[in-house]
Write a protein that holds these residues in place. Structure first.
Motif, mmCIF file in Angstrom:
data_model
loop_
_atom_site.group_PDB
_atom_site.id
_atom_site.type_symbol
_atom_site.label_atom_id
_atom_site.label_comp_id
_atom_site.label_asym_id
_atom_site.label_seq_id
_atom_site.Cartn_x
_atom_site.Cartn_y
_atom_site.Cartn_z
ATOM 1 N N ARG A 63 5.419 -9.497 -5.454
ATOM 2 C CA ARG A 63 4.254 -8.419 -5.035
ATOM 3 C C ARG A 63 3.649 -9.081 -3.780
ATOM 4 O O ARG A 63 3.417 -10.226 -3.734
ATOM 5 C CB ARG A 63 3.450 -8.167 -6.078
ATOM 6 C CG ARG A 63 3.944 -7.747 -7.577
ATOM 7 C CD ARG A 63 3.262 -6.995 -8.619
ATOM 8 N NE ARG A 63 2.134 -6.142 -7.871
ATOM 9 C CZ ARG A 63 2.609 -4.856 -7.488
ATOM 10 N NH1 ARG A 63 3.741 -4.634 -7.539
ATOM 11 N NH2 ARG A 63 1.458 -4.102 -7.112
ATOM 12 N N GLU A 86 -0.232 -8.245 -1.313
ATOM 13 C CA GLU A 86 -1.414 -7.619 -1.140
ATOM 14 C C GLU A 86 -1.766 -7.797 0.368
ATOM 15 O O GLU A 86 -1.786 -8.892 0.615
ATOM 16 C CB GLU A 86 -2.628 -7.911 -2.056
ATOM 17 C CG GLU A 86 -2.419 -7.194 -3.473
ATOM 18 C CD GLU A 86 -1.785 -8.461 -4.495
ATOM 19 O OE1 GLU A 86 -1.836 -9.402 -4.104
ATOM 20 O OE2 GLU A 86 -1.172 -7.822 -5.295
ATOM 21 N N ARG A 133 -5.539 -8.325 2.156
ATOM 22 C CA ARG A 133 -6.749 -8.426 1.973
ATOM 23 C C ARG A 133 -7.794 -8.552 3.156
ATOM 24 O O ARG A 133 -7.242 -9.266 4.354
ATOM 25 C CB ARG A 133 -7.363 -9.694 1.040
ATOM 26 C CG ARG A 133 -6.573 -9.441 -0.455
ATOM 27 C CD ARG A 133 -6.901 -10.541 -1.397
ATOM 28 N NE ARG A 133 -6.491 -10.136 -2.657
ATOM 29 C CZ ARG A 133 -7.371 -9.400 -3.533
ATOM 30 N NH1 ARG A 133 -8.238 -8.839 -3.029
ATOM 31 N NH2 ARG A 133 -6.668 -9.021 -4.672
ATOM 32 N N ALA A 148 -7.950 -5.170 -2.624
ATOM 33 C CA ALA A 148 -7.040 -5.165 -1.582
ATOM 34 C C ALA A 148 -7.051 -3.892 -0.867
ATOM 35 O O ALA A 148 -7.420 -2.872 -1.510
ATOM 36 C CB ALA A 148 -5.596 -5.440 -2.184
ATOM 37 N N SER A 194 -1.052 -2.691 -0.846
ATOM 38 C CA SER A 194 -0.305 -3.583 -1.792
ATOM 39 C C SER A 194 1.205 -2.871 -1.821
ATOM 40 O O SER A 194 1.256 -1.742 -1.538
ATOM 41 C CB SER A 194 -0.949 -3.674 -3.117
ATOM 42 O OG SER A 194 -0.982 -2.287 -3.881
ATOM 43 N N GLY A 245 5.024 -4.020 -3.941
ATOM 44 C CA GLY A 245 5.856 -4.912 -4.768
ATOM 45 C C GLY A 245 6.784 -4.463 -5.765
ATOM 46 O O GLY A 245 7.092 -3.316 -5.536
ATOM 47 N N VAL A 260 4.157 -3.575 3.651
ATOM 48 C CA VAL A 260 3.285 -3.498 2.992
ATOM 49 C C VAL A 260 2.315 -2.530 3.695
ATOM 50 O O VAL A 260 1.673 -3.016 4.672
ATOM 51 C CB VAL A 260 2.476 -4.484 2.558
ATOM 52 C CG1 VAL A 260 1.292 -4.455 1.690
ATOM 53 C CG2 VAL A 260 3.294 -5.748 1.934
ATOM 54 N N PHE A 281 -1.208 -0.694 4.886
ATOM 55 C CA PHE A 281 -2.834 -1.268 4.606
ATOM 56 C C PHE A 281 -3.630 -0.450 5.433
ATOM 57 O O PHE A 281 -3.031 0.222 6.127
ATOM 58 C CB PHE A 281 -2.840 -2.795 4.657
ATOM 59 C CG PHE A 281 -2.544 -3.189 6.341
ATOM 60 C CD1 PHE A 281 -3.646 -3.382 7.009
ATOM 61 C CD2 PHE A 281 -1.255 -3.381 6.988
ATOM 62 C CE1 PHE A 281 -3.350 -3.945 8.377
ATOM 63 C CE2 PHE A 281 -1.090 -3.746 8.096
ATOM 64 C CZ PHE A 281 -2.251 -3.967 8.825
#
Length: 178
Positions: free
Chosen positions: A113, A115, A117, A124, A127, A129, A144, A146
């Motif tokens: 997994r 994240e 940050r 987070a 994320s 995963g 990922v 974000f």
């Protein structure tokens, strides 16, 4: 310094644990297994106690001391491991969403997994995963999504977990949102 708000930043071991527990949220990773501390560079292996009483290492946190003198703080810059690495993106890279992450893993029946940050945000900002992985130094990668502002400092963490502790093994790298 005397009266300071974060005195643990003067100690590499305490900084590694505070980063792991407070910033990453891996509360069960609560022990220092080993450390190598030089004048301005440190590697602190953090972990947790297994049910059989043995120590399980989660990561070797790489720290550098910023500034000079007795009150120069330790800061985490990444991890330095061989059983779970986060090699893509490299330290300090500017990245856009979704970011492709990758590295190598040694293990059996792992579930990765990740994240993203940012400082000042408890949750987070991205994320992904549930990526199965394992083998001997086997490459892994995934993306990922974000949300971070351009130039904002980000921390990317990939971790196993669920076997004994929520964090399991982890690896981190830092960069900037692009």
């Amino acid at each position: 310094a005397s009266g300071g708000h974060q005195p643990w930043l003067l100690d590499a071991d305490s900084t590694a644990l505070a980063f792991t527990q407070g910033y990453l949220g891996f509360s069960e990773i609560n022990k220092v297994a080993a450390h190598t501390i030089g004048g301005s560079d440190a590697r602190v292996t953090v972990g947790f106690t297994l049910p059989n009483g043995r120590m399980s290492s989660a990561a070797t946190v790489h720290l550098v001391k910023y500034g000079t003198g007795q009150n120069a703080p330790w800061e985490v810059v990444g991890t330095d491991d061989t059983t779970l690495t986060l090699d893509i993106p490299a330290y300090g890279t500017t990245v856009t969403s979704p970011v492709k992450i990758g590295g190598k893993i040694t293990g059996v029946d792992e579930n990765l997994r990740a994240e993203v940050r940012t400082l000042g945000t408890a949750a987070a900002v991205g994320s992904a995963g549930g990526v199965p992985a394992g083998g001997q130094a086997t490459p892994w990668s995934f993306t990922v999504p974000f949300s971070a502002s351009t130039g904002q400092v980000i921390t990317i963490v990939v971790h196993t977990g669920g076997h004994v502790a929520s964090g399991g093994r982890f690896a981190v790298t830092g960069g900037r949102g692009g």
